[in-house]
Design a protein around this motif. Structure first.
Motif, PDB file in Angstrom:
ATOM      1  N   ASP A   1      10.198  -1.316  10.480  1.00  0.00           N
ATOM      2  CA  ASP A   1       9.975  -2.148   9.292  1.00  0.00           C
ATOM      3  C   ASP A   1       9.531  -1.341   8.078  1.00  0.00           C
ATOM      4  O   ASP A   1       9.806  -1.718   6.946  1.00  0.00           O
ATOM      5  CB  ASP A   1       8.958  -3.247   9.595  1.00  0.00           C
ATOM      6  CG  ASP A   1       9.609  -4.441  10.260  1.00  0.00           C
ATOM      7  OD1 ASP A   1      10.835  -4.564  10.152  1.00  0.00           O
ATOM      8  OD2 ASP A   1       8.890  -5.247  10.878  1.00  0.00           O
TER       9      ASP A   1
ATOM     10  N   LEU B   1      12.118  -2.473   5.476  1.00  0.00           N
ATOM     11  CA  LEU B   1      11.523  -3.328   4.451  1.00  0.00           C
ATOM     12  C   LEU B   1      10.885  -2.507   3.337  1.00  0.00           C
ATOM     13  O   LEU B   1      10.038  -2.988   2.592  1.00  0.00           O
ATOM     14  CB  LEU B   1      10.489  -4.266   5.087  1.00  0.00           C
ATOM     15  CG  LEU B   1      11.066  -5.232   6.120  1.00  0.00           C
ATOM     16  CD1 LEU B   1       9.971  -6.021   6.793  1.00  0.00           C
ATOM     17  CD2 LEU B   1      12.055  -6.175   5.466  1.00  0.00           C
ATOM     18  N   HIS B   2      11.310  -1.266   3.240  1.00  0.00           N
ATOM     19  CA  HIS B   2      10.812  -0.395   2.171  1.00  0.00           C
ATOM     20  C   HIS B   2      11.280  -0.927   0.812  1.00  0.00           C
ATOM     21  O   HIS B   2      12.387  -1.439   0.698  1.00  0.00           O
ATOM     22  CB  HIS B   2      11.367   1.021   2.422  1.00  0.00           C
ATOM     23  CG  HIS B   2      10.837   2.047   1.478  1.00  0.00           C
ATOM     24  ND1 HIS B   2      11.421   2.278   0.256  1.00  0.00           N
ATOM     25  CD2 HIS B   2       9.786   2.883   1.564  1.00  0.00           C
ATOM     26  CE1 HIS B   2      10.737   3.226  -0.365  1.00  0.00           C
ATOM     27  NE2 HIS B   2       9.737   3.601   0.413  1.00  0.00           N
ATOM     28  N   PRO B   3      10.412  -0.825  -0.215  1.00  0.00           N
ATOM     29  CA  PRO B   3      10.796  -1.374  -1.521  1.00  0.00           C
ATOM     30  C   PRO B   3      12.154  -0.868  -2.028  1.00  0.00           C
ATOM     31  O   PRO B   3      12.860  -1.612  -2.692  1.00  0.00           O
ATOM     32  CB  PRO B   3       9.675  -0.905  -2.448  1.00  0.00           C
ATOM     33  CG  PRO B   3       8.517  -0.632  -1.568  1.00  0.00           C
ATOM     34  CD  PRO B   3       9.051  -0.286  -0.218  1.00  0.00           C
TER      35      PRO B   3
ATOM     36  N   GLY C   1      15.005  -0.672   1.650  1.00  0.00           N
ATOM     37  CA  GLY C   1      15.255  -2.006   2.194  1.00  0.00           C
ATOM     38  C   GLY C   1      16.462  -2.659   1.551  1.00  0.00           C
ATOM     39  O   GLY C   1      17.334  -3.188   2.234  1.00  0.00           O
ATOM     40  N   GLY C   2      16.517  -2.590   0.212  1.00  0.00           N
ATOM     41  CA  GLY C   2      17.626  -3.196  -0.519  1.00  0.00           C
ATOM     42  C   GLY C   2      18.943  -2.514  -0.206  1.00  0.00           C
ATOM     43  O   GLY C   2      19.968  -3.170   0.005  1.00  0.00           O
TER      44      GLY C   2
ATOM     45  N   ARG D   1      14.275 -10.342   8.635  1.00  0.00           N
ATOM     46  CA  ARG D   1      13.975  -9.291   7.644  1.00  0.00           C
ATOM     47  C   ARG D   1      14.838  -9.498   6.398  1.00  0.00           C
ATOM     48  O   ARG D   1      14.379  -9.274   5.269  1.00  0.00           O
ATOM     49  CB  ARG D   1      14.254  -7.901   8.210  1.00  0.00           C
ATOM     50  CG  ARG D   1      13.100  -7.248   8.933  1.00  0.00           C
ATOM     51  CD  ARG D   1      12.935  -7.761  10.314  1.00  0.00           C
ATOM     52  NE  ARG D   1      11.800  -7.176  11.022  1.00  0.00           N
ATOM     53  CZ  ARG D   1      11.439  -7.553  12.236  1.00  0.00           C
ATOM     54  NH1 ARG D   1      12.093  -8.504  12.863  1.00  0.00           N
ATOM     55  NH2 ARG D   1      10.407  -7.006  12.821  1.00  0.00           N
TER      56      ARG D   1
ATOM     57  N   LEU E   1      13.408 -11.807   4.081  1.00  0.00           N
ATOM     58  CA  LEU E   1      12.338 -11.178   3.314  1.00  0.00           C
ATOM     59  C   LEU E   1      12.869 -10.389   2.130  1.00  0.00           C
ATOM     60  O   LEU E   1      12.356 -10.477   1.017  1.00  0.00           O
ATOM     61  CB  LEU E   1      11.679 -10.169   4.250  1.00  0.00           C
ATOM     62  CG  LEU E   1      10.265 -10.397   4.616  1.00  0.00           C
ATOM     63  CD1 LEU E   1       9.857  -9.422   5.668  1.00  0.00           C
ATOM     64  CD2 LEU E   1       9.462 -10.188   3.382  1.00  0.00           C
ATOM     65  N   VAL E   2      13.930  -9.601   2.409  1.00  0.00           N
ATOM     66  CA  VAL E   2      14.510  -8.760   1.365  1.00  0.00           C
ATOM     67  C   VAL E   2      15.044  -9.633   0.232  1.00  0.00           C
ATOM     68  O   VAL E   2      14.940  -9.291  -0.944  1.00  0.00           O
ATOM     69  CB  VAL E   2      15.635  -7.869   1.953  1.00  0.00           C
ATOM     70  CG1 VAL E   2      16.368  -7.117   0.863  1.00  0.00           C
ATOM     71  CG2 VAL E   2      15.054  -6.896   2.960  1.00  0.00           C
TER      72      VAL E   2
ATOM     73  N   ASP F   1      14.025 -12.693  -0.536  1.00  0.00           N
ATOM     74  CA  ASP F   1      13.103 -13.741  -1.004  1.00  0.00           C
ATOM     75  C   ASP F   1      12.861 -13.703  -2.504  1.00  0.00           C
ATOM     76  O   ASP F   1      12.847 -14.728  -3.166  1.00  0.00           O
ATOM     77  CB  ASP F   1      11.772 -13.658  -0.253  1.00  0.00           C
ATOM     78  CG  ASP F   1      10.836 -14.781  -0.670  1.00  0.00           C
ATOM     79  OD1 ASP F   1      11.215 -15.950  -0.466  1.00  0.00           O
ATOM     80  OD2 ASP F   1       9.767 -14.498  -1.225  1.00  0.00           O
ATOM     81  N   LYS F   2      12.671 -12.499  -3.037  1.00  0.00           N
ATOM     82  CA  LYS F   2      12.352 -12.411  -4.464  1.00  0.00           C
ATOM     83  C   LYS F   2      13.530 -12.898  -5.319  1.00  0.00           C
ATOM     84  O   LYS F   2      13.342 -13.655  -6.271  1.00  0.00           O
ATOM     85  CB  LYS F   2      11.990 -10.954  -4.824  1.00  0.00           C
ATOM     86  CG  LYS F   2      11.293 -10.833  -6.145  1.00  0.00           C
ATOM     87  CD  LYS F   2       9.899 -11.452  -6.102  1.00  0.00           C
ATOM     88  CE  LYS F   2       9.376 -11.686  -7.510  1.00  0.00           C
ATOM     89  NZ  LYS F   2       8.042 -12.303  -7.483  1.00  0.00           N
ATOM     90  N   ILE F   3      14.751 -12.489  -4.925  1.00  0.00           N
ATOM     91  CA  ILE F   3      15.929 -12.914  -5.683  1.00  0.00           C
ATOM     92  C   ILE F   3      16.089 -14.426  -5.571  1.00  0.00           C
ATOM     93  O   ILE F   3      16.341 -15.115  -6.557  1.00  0.00           O
ATOM     94  CB  ILE F   3      17.200 -12.220  -5.143  1.00  0.00           C
ATOM     95  CG1 ILE F   3      17.003 -10.707  -5.210  1.00  0.00           C
ATOM     96  CG2 ILE F   3      18.437 -12.640  -5.908  1.00  0.00           C
ATOM     97  CD1 ILE F   3      18.041  -9.918  -4.450  1.00  0.00           C
TER      98      ILE F   3
ATOM     99  N   ASN G   1      14.026 -20.329  -1.565  1.00  0.00           N
ATOM    100  CA  ASN G   1      13.124 -19.642  -0.667  1.00  0.00           C
ATOM    101  C   ASN G   1      13.927 -18.620   0.131  1.00  0.00           C
ATOM    102  O   ASN G   1      15.092 -18.867   0.444  1.00  0.00           O
ATOM    103  CB  ASN G   1      12.557 -20.711   0.269  1.00  0.00           C
ATOM    104  CG  ASN G   1      11.369 -20.256   1.028  1.00  0.00           C
ATOM    105  OD1 ASN G   1      11.456 -19.295   1.790  1.00  0.00           O
ATOM    106  ND2 ASN G   1      10.253 -20.920   0.836  1.00  0.00           N
ATOM    107  N   GLY G   2      13.334 -17.477   0.451  1.00  0.00           N
ATOM    108  CA  GLY G   2      14.022 -16.476   1.262  1.00  0.00           C
ATOM    109  C   GLY G   2      14.531 -17.048   2.571  1.00  0.00           C
ATOM    110  O   GLY G   2      15.533 -16.598   3.122  1.00  0.00           O
ATOM    111  N   LYS G   3      13.854 -18.086   3.067  1.00  0.00           N
ATOM    112  CA  LYS G   3      14.295 -18.693   4.321  1.00  0.00           C
ATOM    113  C   LYS G   3      15.635 -19.389   4.166  1.00  0.00           C
ATOM    114  O   LYS G   3      16.290 -19.702   5.150  1.00  0.00           O
ATOM    115  CB  LYS G   3      13.260 -19.709   4.797  1.00  0.00           C
ATOM    116  CG  LYS G   3      12.085 -19.064   5.487  1.00  0.00           C
ATOM    117  CD  LYS G   3      11.169 -20.130   6.023  1.00  0.00           C
ATOM    118  CE  LYS G   3       9.748 -19.658   6.040  1.00  0.00           C
ATOM    119  NZ  LYS G   3       8.803 -20.748   6.180  1.00  0.00           N
TER     120      LYS G   3
END
Lengths: 94, 673
Positions: free
Chosen positions: B257, B261-263, B266-267, B352, B355-356, B358-360, B367-369
């Protein structure tokens, strides 16, 4: 810094109160208070976390996304910064 | 009850944390024969299955796999289903016993849930402790836990424990001849949690089995209720285990992770993974598709050779083979897509990815979900809409499900492949990109970005309101099983063929009938060439007249009446567009006895007046853009009605998607022609 005092107290730790959202990846903190959102509180307890427990901030997702948190049992979870800004934690630092 | 007859079925519920291994247990005990049932007016994503061992035993056992929960205060509608079932709120859904599946790797959280079920639901429980892969719970530890919990416990590992051992344990301790009702404490729930239960006026009980507690004081009571069980769980665990070794995967997972999930990385990993998946659909499945197409065409012609000329031959060759066969050839794509998605899902990466993104997603008011529902939408909108039940915020959920039909589903794939493959040249653009691959990418991108933009518009207008919180747990990574992925891929492929063999087949015959009858008077055809004659027959058929009827509406989009027929029938299911064109072109093409596919026929068609090609790049893009936007799927409308509780939102969605399709199509045609 004066050498004698350094010898007397080899390490000086300070206790800092902070918001979970401010903690960077790689730190271990102690949870003091969950904040006001009931869903977050219920869910954190149901994940097996109580105030007073230590947690690790493992990573922060891209684009200022959620924080990845690890705790005692074999489990990690992610929490949005909007939610983690209400979680009060205690950080011990030099 | 000393003699239990065979037809008295015992119904057991499996309850546990999400990812505790409930479905694996269910599949092991039942042979994986899931069937999804409806009750109380809502479709519930609970699977019912019969024990494999029922044949050799007097007692029949049915087992129900319910969505995972964390506590008895549900925060989404699928959790609501589980808690409402436990509380007995669905009159048709009575159960006899609860099996709590505990996760040894998350024993505190599992035991917390188990204890609250014992406290507030029923104290006659069976405990299965899963994921004890190293056999760490020694018999004396198990006995000590049994003593403290006053319940039968079996420790197991879904990886290695023999299914018969589990089966035997359940048979031995499952049936309870008489249930002694115990005075239990009433469950307290917040008003929000209660909103996920079926409405109280639907219930036949006078008294609800729970109390709704309001305000911040109520919240404090609920919190205390959950925390009390957690403290008990900790006390029990500490008294039983002196030292508990946790699986090494969890540490490994945290290490993975840190990168995944690195800033920054991850992307990059996220984009690379999904580019790889979509790329492989075309590169791997392409040759298989060409092979299937050749097979279908040759088989049709082979059978055609043995049939006498006439209506029956036309029905078989032009109706069934050209219609259904045109859809069947996309089987390889579907199977490759589901194989890869299954690998990804099993590995634990999907949460995961939530999560990646979620912000977008939060920029668009989502929601990221919602990532998982949208991702499922690339296969089919229906499982996507169902998966949106995990979203706890009602407004986010509505914005997600009403824009899901814009995501490019696999039913659009046949249309895209047909048109892009026929009309977009196989050339290299901008130095490195293949024009066809780029077109596909653009079509998928256009659908997805429109879904997000419209979701944002909805979140600013009809579904205005606060965002839900985001708290998601990340299961340890696992090595995905190729066998499971192949099984998934086979299962989805089978369903696709089943649809082609039933719905599409039936509708292909209907299309053939409508485009063959009424037959034209022979006198009218005198003096015409064979090709002209078949064109006249087709035009005067019922379907031809319908196509002609809507021609004025679609003419500005550069479409002729044959495409109009395709569009009309595609509102039943998108694949029918391809079947309809297949049948229309097979029928209108009596002279040409060569074994050509639909692609060549489309390219060869000329306007009888001007002699210029009827189909060109502009027409193709006009049709493509229409398919990107419009909701042409009766099953999607039906599921939207079910999930939103009426016809208002499905019709709203149909309206806005078709309007977007028409306008987009008009724009594309005028731009390119």
């Amino acid at each position: 810094m004066n050498t004698t005092s350094k010898q007397l107290t080899p390490r000086i730790y300070r206790k800092i109160m902070a918001k979970l959202s401010e903690i960077k990846a790689g730190h271990r903190v102690k949870i003091i208070h969950f904040g006001d959102d009931p869903t977050v509180r219920f869910k954190l307890i149901s994940l097996g976390i109580l105030p007073g427990d230590p947690i690790d901030v493992i990573s922060c997702a891209p684009f200022g996304g959620p924080q990845v948190i690890g705790h005692g049992e074999a489990q990690s979870f992610a929490i949005r910064k909007e939610a983690s800004q209400f979680v009060e934690v205690e950080l011990w630092t030099k | 009850m000393d003699q239990v007859t065979k037809n008295q079925k015992l119904r057991l519920l499996i309850v546990g944390l999400p990812n505790a291994g409930k479905s694996t247990l269910f599949n092991g005990l039942t042979g994986g024969n899931r069937k999804v049932s409806n009750y109380s007016g809502i479709t519930v994503d609970a699977a019912f299955g019969e024990f494999l061992s029922n044949e050799e035993n007097n007692q029949s056992i049915e087992i129900v796999d319910l969505p995972g929960i964390y506590n008895l205060n549900p925060s989404s509608s699928d959790e609501g289903v589980t808690v409402a079932t436990l509380l007995g709120l669905y009159p048709q859904m009575k159960w006899d016993k609860i099996i709590v599946l505990l996760d040894y790797q998350r024993l505190e959280a599992s035991l917390n849930l188990a204890l609250s079920i014992k406290e507030y639901i029923n104290d006659d429980l069976l405990f299965l402790i899963n994921k004890d892969d190293e056999g760490e719970i020694k018999p004396e530890l198990r006995k000590e836990m049994q003593r403290q919990l006053k319940a039968h416990i079996l420790t197991m590992s879904a990886l290695s424990t023999d299914k018969n051992v589990i089966d035997h344990f359940i048979r031995q301790h499952g049936p309870t001849p008489e249930v002694t009702p115990l005075k239990r404490e009433r469950l307290k729930v917040t008003p929000m949690a209660a909103s996920f239960f079926p409405a109280a006026d639907l219930l036949d009980t006078k008294e609800l089995p729970y109390s709704v507690v309001e305000g911040s004081e109520g919240e404090a009571q609920v919190e205390a209720q959950i925390a009390k069980e957690l403290n008990t769980a900790r006390t029990i665990i500490n008294s039983v285990f002196t030292e508990r070794k946790l699986a090494p995967e969890s540490n490994a997972s945290q290490k993975i992770d840190r990168i995944v999930l690195h800033p920054v990385f991850g992307g990059i990993i996220f984009v690379a993974l999904f580019y790889f998946i979509f790329n492989s659909i075309y590169t791997w499945a392409g040759p298989a598709m060409d092979f299937t197409e050749a097979l279908v065409i040759n088989l049709g012609n082979f059978i055609g050779n043995y049939l006498p000329e006439g209506l029956f031959k036309s029905l078989i060759v032009d109706g069934i083979f050209a219609g259904t066969g045109g859809v069947v050839i996309f089987l390889p794509q579907i199977m490759v897509l589901f194989f890869l998605l299954s690998l990804l899902e099993q590995s634990g990466y999907i949460s995961r990815a939530a999560l990646v993104t979620d912000k977008i997603m939060s920029v668009f008011g989502l929601n990221g979900k919602a990532f998982l529902p949208y991702l499922s939408g690339f296969a089919c909108a229906i499982p996507g809409i169902m998966a949106a039940r995990t979203l706890s915020n009602q407004r986010e959920r509505m914005a997600t499900i009403l824009t899901l039909p814009l995501i490019t589903c696999s039913a659009r794939l046949p249309v895209y492949i047909l048109l892009v493959g026929t009309f977009v040249p196989d050339t290299t653009v901008l130095g490195i990109f293949n024009a066809r691959a780029l077109s596909f990418f653009f079509l998928y991108f256009l659908g997805s970005i429109s879904a997000l933009i419209i979701a944002k518009v909805m979140r600013l207008s009809v579904f205005k309101g606060e965002s839900g919180n985001f708290l998601i747990d990340l299961p340890p990574y696992q090595r995905p099983s190729i066998r499971v992925a192949l099984k998934q891929s086979w299962f989805k492929g089978k369903n696709f063929l089943k649809k082609a063999g039933t719905v599409i087949l039936a509708l292909s015959i209907v299309i053939w009938t409508l485009s063959t009858f009424p037959e034209v008077n022979q006198e009218k055809l005198n003096g015409l060439s064979d090709q002209e004659a078949s064109a006249v027959r087709l035009e005067s058929s019922l379907l031809g007249q319908m196509g002609k009827g809507i021609e004025p509406i679609i003419e500005p989009l550069g479409m002729n009446w044959k495409v109009g027929v395709g569009l009309l029938v595609s509102f039943g299911a998108r694949e029918l567009f391809v079947s309809a064109l297949g049948t229309l072109y097979a029928l209108g093409d009596e002279v040409d006895e060569e074994n050509e596919g639909l692609r060549e026929k489309l390219l060869a068609e000329r306007d009888p007046r001007t002699g210029r090609p009827l189909f060109d790049l502009a027409t193709a893009w006009s049709i493509l853009i229409f398919f990107v936007f419009s909701l042409q799927c009766t099953s999607t409308l039906a599921i939207l009605k079910k999930e939103t509780g009426g016809w208002k939102w499905p019709l709203y969605t149909l309206g806005y998607t078709v309007a977007l399709g028409y306008l987009g199509s008009l724009f594309a045609y005028n731009l390119l022609s």
